[in-house]
Write a protein that holds these residues in place. Sequence first.
Motif, PDB file in Angstrom:
ATOM      1  N   SER A  45       0.826  -1.214   0.000  1.00 21.92           N
ATOM      2  CA  SER A  45       0.000   0.000   0.000  1.00 21.92           C
ATOM      3  C   SER A  45       0.854   1.255   0.000  1.00 21.92           C
ATOM      4  N   GLY A 102      -0.216   2.406  -3.350  1.00 24.02           N
ATOM      5  CA  GLY A 102      -1.449   3.032  -2.899  1.00 24.02           C
ATOM      6  C   GLY A 102      -2.414   1.996  -2.366  1.00 24.02           C
ATOM      7  N   SER A 103      -3.147   2.366  -1.326  1.00 24.74           N
ATOM      8  CA  SER A 103      -4.057   1.417  -0.692  1.00 24.74           C
ATOM      9  C   SER A 103      -5.274   1.104  -1.557  1.00 24.74           C
ATOM     10  N   GLU A 104      -5.535   1.925  -2.567  1.00 28.32           N
ATOM     11  CA  GLU A 104      -6.661   1.672  -3.472  1.00 28.32           C
ATOM     12  C   GLU A 104      -6.203   1.100  -4.809  1.00 28.32           C
ATOM     13  N   SER A 105      -4.972   0.647  -4.880  1.00 32.53           N
ATOM     14  CA  SER A 105      -4.417   0.113  -6.117  1.00 32.53           C
ATOM     15  C   SER A 105      -4.841  -1.338  -6.338  1.00 32.53           C
ATOM     16  N   ILE A 156       2.929   6.545  -2.051  1.00 30.31           N
ATOM     17  CA  ILE A 156       1.552   6.868  -2.461  1.00 30.31           C
ATOM     18  C   ILE A 156       0.619   6.655  -1.273  1.00 30.31           C
ATOM     19  N   GLY A 157       0.718   5.492  -0.639  1.00 29.15           N
ATOM     20  CA  GLY A 157      -0.054   5.230   0.566  1.00 29.15           C
ATOM     21  C   GLY A 157       0.652   5.775   1.790  1.00 29.15           C
ATOM     22  N   ASP A 213      -4.340   7.542   0.458  1.00 25.35           N
ATOM     23  CA  ASP A 213      -3.467   7.713  -0.699  1.00 25.35           C
ATOM     24  C   ASP A 213      -3.259   9.200  -0.962  1.00 25.35           C
ATOM     25  N   ASP A 248      -5.521  15.185   2.476  1.00 26.89           N
ATOM     26  CA  ASP A 248      -4.563  14.150   2.063  1.00 26.89           C
ATOM     27  C   ASP A 248      -3.183  14.754   1.779  1.00 26.89           C
TER      28      ASP A 248
END
Length: 304
Positions: free
Chosen positions: A136, A140-143, A284-285, A181, A268
Amino acid sequence: MFPSTTASAITTSYTGCTPLEHGLTGWFTYFGEAGYVAAPLPFRTRGDMLPLSHKGFIAERAFPAEPIFPAMKTRAIVVSHVDIIDSEYNLRHCRGAERRAYDTLERFVDEIEAAVKSGSERKFVYAYWPQYDATSHRYGSESNEAALQFARIDEAFGDLLRRLAGTDSIVIATADHGFIDVPSERSLELPPQLASMLRLPLCGERRVVYCHVHDRDGFAKRAKDWLRERAQVMPSTQLVEEGWFGPGQPHPRFAERVGDVALVMNDDYTVKDWLAGEPRHLHIGNHGGASADEMMIPLIVENA
């Protein structure tokens, strides 16, 4: 828990102490006794990444909070990745527990199962999987990469429950922090006019920064003018007085751990300075701040 970061949260898990009590307030910490800003988990100085132990500073002095394991009335076992199982941090905080190493997710599940089934007596097994955090941070945690890692953990958790069926075990899954992120344009670099006012490199996290400065009021004013709505700028003592680090008797060197001025980033945003020798990469995260996404963690309880 604040700050929402591994160094603070895992130390609380190992000791039962709040961050106020154990004194680890972020990835980078100023250890005044040693005279260095360092990362407590790898136990290395910031920038040149030299082992603190090579400078005569030992883990017992850095981490005075006692681990919970020696006081337990049950057998204790810690399952850690092979890269960190014998670190100064782990050796200090896992004292009183047996340690079992793994190198893959499959071996992670194997070692937990083996620990649970290693005897008929009651036991406490603590296991930590760091790969979702690393993934993450990088992607990124949304990747998609983080989603794939999460799916692997979910599958492994189900496999573990099936293997432990009939062992009369309670399995608890949780995390040390959440994530947000951060786009590159919101990853700020401390400007020269503020960097020149620092006594030490920045400490803490990119989401909550502790500044050791020559002129607290002057630095705070310039920081507010620069950051505006992007951060809360306050005396570090305010965080302590308002209970951000939890209750209890403060660590004897807590004041130096949080510096003079704290920058608690909003939305953020992150902020960073750079030292010679540090790789100039941006996560990113990120985590460490006070947003709900960083502070809220899961709690899953299953009976096996």
